[in-house]
Design a protein around this motif. Structure first.
Motif, PDB file in Angstrom:
ATOM      1  N   SER A 106       0.827  -1.196   0.000  1.00 34.31           N
ATOM      2  CA  SER A 106       0.000   0.000   0.000  1.00 34.31           C
ATOM      3  C   SER A 106       0.863   1.247   0.000  1.00 34.31           C
ATOM      4  N   GLY A 133       2.837  -5.009   3.176  1.00 33.20           N
ATOM      5  CA  GLY A 133       1.946  -6.059   2.710  1.00 33.20           C
ATOM      6  C   GLY A 133       1.372  -5.797   1.332  1.00 33.20           C
ATOM      7  N   SER A 192      -1.370  -5.165  -0.407  1.00 38.48           N
ATOM      8  CA  SER A 192      -2.742  -4.841  -0.041  1.00 38.48           C
ATOM      9  C   SER A 192      -3.540  -4.122  -1.115  1.00 38.48           C
ATOM     10  N   GLU A 193      -2.939  -3.727  -2.249  1.00 39.96           N
ATOM     11  CA  GLU A 193      -3.711  -3.032  -3.272  1.00 39.96           C
ATOM     12  C   GLU A 193      -3.048  -3.177  -4.632  1.00 39.96           C
ATOM     13  N   ASP A 247      -7.701  -7.045  -2.823  1.00 40.78           N
ATOM     14  CA  ASP A 247      -8.116  -6.203  -1.703  1.00 40.78           C
ATOM     15  C   ASP A 247      -9.591  -5.845  -1.871  1.00 40.78           C
TER      16      ASP A 247
END
Length: 404
Positions: free
Chosen positions: A267, A273, A275-276, A326
């Motif tokens: 991110s 992580g 995450s997107e 996500d």
């Protein structure tokens, strides 16, 4: 941040671009957000559809009879002069600047226009393989010469120079009657010192960029060409192009997907992580998040799109977020697919679909705000779920009201 740009367009022109790609190897960096400002796609002077390969790639396609090839080329010009006065496209491609220039000064304007029209027909490629063969022969002659320098080209006849540039670049726009570039500009384009995009024409390397792509790819312009395919087109205000906030280089969305430059990554806000969905620029090897960029494009441009354009943009976004894992990315993917289906079946019109997707983006912005300030993870997930359900409910009610 990549600044908002507004560039002029030169319509109705066709091109054939064949450049060599290079893969820069630079140090990766933390992903950066590109959602704070709208990035308008570069304006282009021609189509970026697949084009003919370079002359080197066409050597295997040459016919065995050289005389037959010459005859095919000469058929593009009406023969109304003696053999001593005539100038063919092949003559221009292979004979010295001075010799051809002297002959062309003795020819009437009508004959010179016929020469240009003949080359336009070849570049248009309407006769399929025959025109490709003719173009390959001409380009091979031109690109194999060592006498075509800035010092010699300055002595060329105007039409002679336009034809040489058109053959070298494969762009018929240089032969268009409404396009009139200076002699110096044509010489710089021929020598890859100026962008061949007629709507751009920036000095190369653009912005004095020192990256490997700008310095290692002949004729590449980072202001209007795709880093992957090195082509440009007319598309503006669209998700068809992805711009890099850090180095201001552009990439076709299709090229980025094909090269797997769009993927789940850290991110841009938390930096931790996968995450997107993020985009990795091949020019600087750094990443930018995509949800904010798509949101900006839609908020600034969607109200001006017609139904066909909206459908096309929804399709781009669907392909960008197809592999998203996500919640926000998956939700956007589902929403785009849902709106595309409703548009196809005419359950809603384009204006209603536009309002629905803008409401969705407004909701994701609020969701980001909520997730950022709610510390408890379980409570955050609960509020996110409730918020998404509320957005879906309001969109459903709004759609029903529009239909009535």
């Amino acid at each position: 941040m990549l600044p908002l740009r507004s560039q002029s367009q030169v319509g109705g022109l066709q091109t054939s671009l064949s450049l060599v790609s290079s893969d820069p190897v630079l140090s990766p960096d933390e992903p950066r957000s590109n959602s704070d400002n709208l990035r308008q796609s570069p304006a282009e002077s021609a189509s970026s559809q697949e084009t003919w390969p370079t002359a080197d790639a066409a050597t295997t396609k040459k016919t065995e009879n050289g005389k037959a090839e010459i005859n095919c080329l000469e058929q593009n010009v009406i023969h109304r002069f003696s053999s001593a006065d005539k100038v063919t496209l092949q003559d221009i491609a292979r004979e010295s600047i001075g010799t051809i220039c002297e002959k062309m000064h003795r020819l009437p304007e009508e004959y010179l226009e016929e020469l240009k029209n003949g080359l336009r027909v070849i570049l248009d490629g309407g006769n399929g393989s025959q025109h490709r063969e003719e173009f390959f022969i001409l380009q091979k002659f031109v690109q194999g010469r060592t006498d075509l320098t800035a010092k010699t080209l300055v002595r060329a006849h105007r039409v002679q120079l336009e034809i040489l540039v058109a053959i070298n670049t494969g762009i018929q726009g240089f032969l268009h009657p409404s396009i009139s570039l200076s002699q110096n500009s044509l010489i710089e384009i021929f020598g890859y010192k100026r962008c061949r995009n007629i709507a751009c024409q920036n000095q190369l390397p653009a912005d004095d960029c020192t990256c490997e792509i700008c310095n290692g790819t002949t004729g590449f312009c980072n202001l209007c060409m795709c880093v992957i395919c090195n082509k440009f087109d007319f598309e503006v205000n669209t998700c068809r192009w992805i711009g890099c906030d850090l180095c201001s280089h552009w990439t076709h969305t299709d090229c980025a997907i094909r090269q797997q430059l769009i993927f789940m990554g850290p991110s841009s806000k938390s930096g931790a992580g996968p995450s997107e969905m993020v985009f990795r620029c091949q020019a600087c090897n750094r990443t930018s998040e995509l949800l904010g960029w798509v949101k900006d494009v839609f908020q600034h441009c969607a109200p001006s799109w017609d139904g066909e354009a909206l459908m096309r943009e929804l399709d781009y976004v669907s392909r960008i977020f197809h592999g998203s894992k996500d919640p926000r990315g998956r939700k956007l993917f589902w929403k785009c697919d849902d709106l595309k289906e409703k548009l196809k079946t005419k359950k809603i019109d384009s204006k209603a679909a536009c309002r629905a997707i803008l409401m969705f983006f407004q909701g994701t912005g609020n969701l980001v705000f909520m997730s950022f300030y709610i510390k408890d993870k379980e409570l955050s997930r609960f509020y996110n779920f409730v918020f998404f359900i509320s957005i879906e409910f309001y969109v459903y009610i709004f759609t029903r009201l529009v239909k009535k």
